[in-house]
Scaffold this motif. Structure first.
Motif, PDB file in Angstrom:
ATOM      1  N   ILE A 277       0.872  -1.244  -0.026  1.00 26.68           N
ATOM      2  CA  ILE A 277       0.035  -0.106  -0.185  1.00 26.68           C
ATOM      3  C   ILE A 277       0.976   1.264   0.027  1.00 26.68           C
ATOM      4  CG2 ILE A 277      -1.842   1.249   1.067  1.00 26.68           C
ATOM      5  CD1 ILE A 277      -3.053  -1.379   2.286  1.00 26.68           C
ATOM      6  N   ASP A 278       1.963   1.233   0.797  1.00 25.82           N
ATOM      7  CA  ASP A 278       2.856   2.436   0.878  1.00 25.82           C
ATOM      8  C   ASP A 278       3.407   2.619  -0.671  1.00 25.82           C
ATOM      9  OD1 ASP A 278       2.686   2.913   3.303  1.00 25.82           O
ATOM     10  OD2 ASP A 278       4.568   1.935   3.868  1.00 25.82           O
ATOM     11  N   TYR A 295      -2.953  -8.585  -6.448  1.00 22.22           N
ATOM     12  CA  TYR A 295      -3.047  -9.243  -5.213  1.00 22.22           C
ATOM     13  C   TYR A 295      -3.858 -10.601  -5.341  1.00 22.22           C
ATOM     14  CZ  TYR A 295      -3.801  -9.768  -0.206  1.00 22.22           C
ATOM     15  OH  TYR A 295      -4.082 -10.715   1.135  1.00 22.22           O
ATOM     16  N   ARG A 296      -3.357 -11.502  -4.711  1.00 17.94           N
ATOM     17  CA  ARG A 296      -4.036 -12.630  -4.861  1.00 17.94           C
ATOM     18  C   ARG A 296      -5.428 -12.989  -4.100  1.00 17.94           C
ATOM     19  NH1 ARG A 296      -1.909 -16.981  -1.915  1.00 17.94           N
ATOM     20  NH2 ARG A 296      -2.294 -18.686  -3.590  1.00 17.94           N
ATOM     21  N   GLY A 297      -5.734 -12.079  -3.052  1.00 19.62           N
ATOM     22  CA  GLY A 297      -6.738 -12.215  -2.244  1.00 19.62           C
ATOM     23  C   GLY A 297      -7.660 -11.113  -2.659  1.00 19.62           C
ATOM     24  N   VAL A 298      -8.724 -10.864  -1.680  1.00 21.26           N
ATOM     25  CA  VAL A 298      -9.883  -9.769  -2.236  1.00 21.26           C
ATOM     26  C   VAL A 298      -9.556  -8.721  -1.140  1.00 21.26           C
ATOM     27  CG1 VAL A 298     -11.442 -11.579  -2.993  1.00 21.26           C
ATOM     28  CG2 VAL A 298     -11.258 -11.159  -0.559  1.00 21.26           C
ATOM     29  N   GLU A 299     -10.383  -7.707  -1.611  1.00 18.99           N
ATOM     30  CA  GLU A 299     -10.284  -6.497  -0.814  1.00 18.99           C
ATOM     31  C   GLU A 299     -10.574  -6.546   0.816  1.00 18.99           C
ATOM     32  OE1 GLU A 299     -12.436  -3.481  -2.219  1.00 18.99           O
ATOM     33  OE2 GLU A 299     -11.502  -1.716  -1.260  1.00 18.99           O
ATOM     34  N   ASP A 300     -11.569  -7.282   1.235  1.00 21.54           N
ATOM     35  CA  ASP A 300     -11.721  -7.117   2.521  1.00 21.54           C
ATOM     36  C   ASP A 300     -10.999  -8.097   3.498  1.00 21.54           C
ATOM     37  OD1 ASP A 300     -12.902  -9.506   1.619  1.00 21.54           O
ATOM     38  OD2 ASP A 300     -14.997  -8.946   2.647  1.00 21.54           O
ATOM     39  N   LYS A 301     -10.095  -8.833   2.943  1.00 19.48           N
ATOM     40  CA  LYS A 301      -9.295  -9.883   3.375  1.00 19.48           C
ATOM     41  C   LYS A 301      -7.618  -9.617   3.259  1.00 19.48           C
ATOM     42  CE  LYS A 301     -12.141 -13.225   4.561  1.00 19.48           C
ATOM     43  NZ  LYS A 301     -12.810 -13.965   3.545  1.00 19.48           N
ATOM     44  N   MET A 302      -7.350  -8.322   2.464  1.00 18.65           N
ATOM     45  CA  MET A 302      -5.921  -7.935   2.383  1.00 18.65           C
ATOM     46  C   MET A 302      -5.315  -7.651   4.028  1.00 18.65           C
ATOM     47  SD  MET A 302      -6.694  -4.284   0.829  1.00 18.65           S
ATOM     48  CE  MET A 302      -4.906  -3.957   0.514  1.00 18.65           C
ATOM     49  N   SER A 303      -3.943  -7.893   3.757  1.00 20.64           N
ATOM     50  CA  SER A 303      -3.357  -7.915   5.019  1.00 20.64           C
ATOM     51  C   SER A 303      -2.988  -6.398   5.516  1.00 20.64           C
ATOM     52  CB  SER A 303      -2.086  -8.741   5.141  1.00 20.64           C
ATOM     53  OG  SER A 303      -1.378  -8.451   4.402  1.00 20.64           O
ATOM     54  N   GLY A 304      -2.865  -5.617   4.652  1.00 18.31           N
ATOM     55  CA  GLY A 304      -2.535  -4.034   4.712  1.00 18.31           C
ATOM     56  C   GLY A 304      -3.753  -3.694   5.474  1.00 18.31           C
ATOM     57  N   TYR A 305      -3.521  -2.291   6.216  1.00 19.12           N
ATOM     58  CA  TYR A 305      -4.431  -1.551   6.901  1.00 19.12           C
ATOM     59  C   TYR A 305      -5.383  -0.971   6.070  1.00 19.12           C
ATOM     60  CZ  TYR A 305      -1.166  -1.571  10.835  1.00 19.12           C
ATOM     61  OH  TYR A 305      -0.177  -1.846  11.708  1.00 19.12           O
ATOM     62  N   ALA A 306      -6.858  -1.093   6.329  1.00 20.10           N
ATOM     63  CA  ALA A 306      -7.832  -0.735   5.419  1.00 20.10           C
ATOM     64  C   ALA A 306      -7.818   0.685   5.449  1.00 20.10           C
ATOM     65  CB  ALA A 306      -9.313  -1.210   6.269  1.00 20.10           C
ATOM     66  N   HIS A 307      -7.562   1.496   6.692  1.00 16.22           N
ATOM     67  CA  HIS A 307      -7.373   2.843   6.271  1.00 16.22           C
ATOM     68  C   HIS A 307      -6.463   3.451   5.382  1.00 16.22           C
ATOM     69  CE1 HIS A 307      -4.576   2.312   9.866  1.00 16.22           C
ATOM     70  NE2 HIS A 307      -3.908   3.261   9.199  1.00 16.22           N
ATOM     71  N   GLU A 308      -5.522   2.769   5.445  1.00 17.77           N
ATOM     72  CA  GLU A 308      -4.295   3.225   4.401  1.00 17.77           C
ATOM     73  C   GLU A 308      -4.875   3.001   2.937  1.00 17.77           C
ATOM     74  OE1 GLU A 308      -1.583   4.841   4.797  1.00 17.77           O
ATOM     75  OE2 GLU A 308      -1.046   4.597   6.849  1.00 17.77           O
ATOM     76  N   LYS A 310      -7.960   2.794   1.774  1.00 19.09           N
ATOM     77  CA  LYS A 310      -9.235   3.476   1.570  1.00 19.09           C
ATOM     78  C   LYS A 310      -8.583   4.864   0.689  1.00 19.09           C
ATOM     79  CE  LYS A 310     -13.040   6.049   3.871  1.00 19.09           C
ATOM     80  NZ  LYS A 310     -13.466   6.233   4.974  1.00 19.09           N
ATOM     81  N   VAL A 311      -7.453   5.179   1.497  1.00 21.69           N
ATOM     82  CA  VAL A 311      -6.806   6.684   0.955  1.00 21.69           C
ATOM     83  C   VAL A 311      -6.074   6.446  -0.236  1.00 21.69           C
ATOM     84  CG1 VAL A 311      -5.139   8.544   1.404  1.00 21.69           C
ATOM     85  CG2 VAL A 311      -6.379   7.514   3.374  1.00 21.69           C
ATOM     86  N   LYS A 313      -6.899   4.245  -2.557  1.00 20.90           N
ATOM     87  CA  LYS A 313      -8.240   4.309  -3.594  1.00 20.90           C
ATOM     88  C   LYS A 313      -8.751   6.035  -4.106  1.00 20.90           C
ATOM     89  CE  LYS A 313     -11.021   1.317  -1.701  1.00 20.90           C
ATOM     90  NZ  LYS A 313     -12.307   0.711  -1.399  1.00 20.90           N
ATOM     91  N   GLN A 314      -8.726   6.885  -2.922  1.00 23.35           N
ATOM     92  CA  GLN A 314      -9.120   7.892  -3.251  1.00 23.35           C
ATOM     93  C   GLN A 314      -7.782   8.732  -4.082  1.00 23.35           C
ATOM     94  OE1 GLN A 314      -9.383   9.395   0.884  1.00 23.35           O
ATOM     95  NE2 GLN A 314     -11.270   8.622   1.055  1.00 23.35           N
ATOM     96  N   GLU A 315      -6.612   8.442  -3.904  1.00 27.91           N
ATOM     97  CA  GLU A 315      -5.521   8.839  -4.777  1.00 27.91           C
ATOM     98  C   GLU A 315      -5.622   8.355  -6.088  1.00 27.91           C
ATOM     99  OE1 GLU A 315      -2.752   9.834  -1.085  1.00 27.91           O
ATOM    100  OE2 GLU A 315      -2.480   7.953  -1.786  1.00 27.91           O
ATOM    101  N   GLY A 316      -6.538   7.373  -6.507  1.00 32.77           N
ATOM    102  CA  GLY A 316      -6.629   7.004  -7.893  1.00 32.77           C
ATOM    103  C   GLY A 316      -5.846   5.542  -8.144  1.00 32.77           C
ATOM    104  N   VAL A 317      -5.409   5.084  -7.109  1.00 38.67           N
ATOM    105  CA  VAL A 317      -5.081   3.582  -7.242  1.00 38.67           C
ATOM    106  C   VAL A 317      -5.906   2.620  -7.621  1.00 38.67           C
ATOM    107  CG1 VAL A 317      -3.379   1.811  -5.993  1.00 38.67           C
ATOM    108  CG2 VAL A 317      -2.824   4.182  -5.667  1.00 38.67           C
TER     109      VAL A 317
END
Ligand code: SF4
Length: 434
Positions: A277-278, A295-308, A310-311, A313-317
């Protein structure tokens, strides 16, 4: 004096969370309920007395506020910037259960510690009376800095060894620049070292430039704060194409120097953890037009912080979920990542797709440094981590460890806590050895 390049790429980033001014800090501090049995303290790995330091800001006693922070965590300045407060102190603030915004503890901590750093003559702590004992610390990152500072308060001489030319470890080479830049981390390390009596030998790789035997003979105890090793590779076809890099290695390049991203139109970061995410946020911030996380997994199971995320995605990723890289494709340089589509059980569905990329960063974890430490007989490992007890003692007498090499890769605040507790255990050991 800063040892990092002034023209480095990371310099273009602004702070993601701008600092409070006096009025903002006072307003926020006065919102705190100064809870008895405060849950925010329990959520902090270094147990900072949060209501007390906030109360001191509210009464404009900011120097004492900073001392309260540093008493628990000498790396309180960087932790104010890099701690995932949303999952620690701020996440446990009682206001969360009252439909009110939680207290912005990290920003208040930054306010108090930044003011403390502005007064170059102020030293909150003195070195203790000399004990005649000496401790060698391997690695100049947060764990070793916290350990050495506490050891100096207890009167023991310290020498820190690091193979890099810069101090601060991952705080200097790896933290996302919108949280903290390399020169700020260096400034923190220099500030910690001002307690005096801590020698730093950079450019010294233990096992190469200095033997473990020499270290053992030169010191009464050792502390291992060596962090983690290089990025894991994937051993896939095309991985050696120009444009495919390890994420940690690439981030270090643009934190310490300059990288040229002018020709990069599409970047892919492989992985779903916090480093991934960084990396996507940093590439987007550096102006890469299309950045995709694979990523192999799905959004709600990713190991990175959800709040990071979310940002991000707002930045266009964007993300390509359930995607397993099969090969890196390109003619003379990477042009895309061929992926298999996975089902709910992470098994290939038979569908394949190519994500265009002229830059690929692999953020699928870092190697453990078991090999580096193999010259230190008697130190045990479990899944590549140094085995330590509750006081951070390894299985070899006279050797302690903390930070990522022992915890597998946690936060700076965990390293600070482990380094400090190790110092207290080393002190008890050295007192017994008198
Ligand atoms: Fe203040 Fe929130 Fe901590 Fe209570 S839980 S002391 S309101 S920061």
């Amino acid at each position: 004096m800063s040892r990092v390049d002034k023209e480095r790429t990371e310099a273009v980033f602004d702070d993601f969370k701008p600092a409070y001014n006096r009025a903002q800090a006072l307003t926020e501090a006065h919102r705190c309920l100064f809870c008895a049995d405060a849950p925010c303290i329990k959520a902090c790995p270094t147990s900072i007395d949060i209501p007390q330091f906030i109360r001191k800001i509210a009464t404009e006693n900011t120097r004492s506020s900073a001392k309260t922070i540093f008493e628990s965590n000498i790396l309180g300045m960087s932790c104010a910037r890099v701690c995932p407060v949303e999952t620690l102190c701020v996440g446990d603030c009682v206001y969360n259960g009252m439909d009110e915004p939680p207290i912005q503890i990290g920003k208040l901590q930054r306010y108090a510690t930044d003011l403390a750093y502005e007064d170059e003559t102020w030293r909150p702590f003195e070195a203790g009376d000399a004990t005649g004992k000496s401790v060698g610390l391997i690695g100049a990152g947060p764990a070793s800095l916290a350990c050495a500072h506490e050891l100096r308060r207890l009167g023991h001489a310290c020498t820190i060894y690091d193979k890099r030319p810069v101090v601060g470890g991952l705080n200097t080479t790896g933290v996302a620049p919108y949280k903290m830049k390399a020169d700020r981390s260096e400034a923190e390390a220099e500030w910690v070292l001002k307690i005096g009596g801590i020698e730093v030998e950079t450019g010294v790789e233990v096992g190469v430039d200095k033997s473990w035997a020499d270290l053992g003979e030169g010191h009464d105890a050792l502390f291992l704060g060596v962090g983690l090793g290089p990025d894991h590779g994937m051993s896939l076809p095309g991985e050696d194409l120009p444009g495919v890099h390890g994420a940690v290695e690439y981030i270090e390049r643009f934190k310490l120097g300059a990288v040229d991203l002018a020709g990069v139109q599409s970047a892919v970061v492989v992985g779903g953890g916090n480093t991934a995410i960084d990396a996507v946020r940093e590439l987007a911030g550096l102006g890469v037009p299309s950045v995709t996380m694979v990523y192999r997994g799905v959004e709600d199971k990713m190991s990175g912080y959800a709040h990071e995320w979310k940002v991000a995605k707002q930045e266009g990723v964007r993300a390509s979920w359930r995607s397993q890289p099969l090969a890196f494709e390109g003619d003379g340089k990477v042009e895309g990542v061929r992926c298999a589509r996975l089902d709910d059980a992470k098994q290939p569905t038979g569908d394949e797709h190519v994500v265009p990329a002229d830059l690929v960063l692999l953020a699928i974890g870092q190697a453990k440094l078991e090999g580096l430490l193999s010259g230190l007989e008697g130190v045990s490992f479990e899944r590549g981590r140094v085995v330590v007890d509750a006081a951070q003692a390894t299985t070899r007498e006279g050797v302690w460890a903390g930070g990522d090499c022992a915890n597998g890769g946690k936060e700076v605040v965990n390293a600070a806590d482990e380094g400090k507790r190790a110092a207290q255990a080393i002190d008890a050991y050295l007192q017994g050895a008198k």
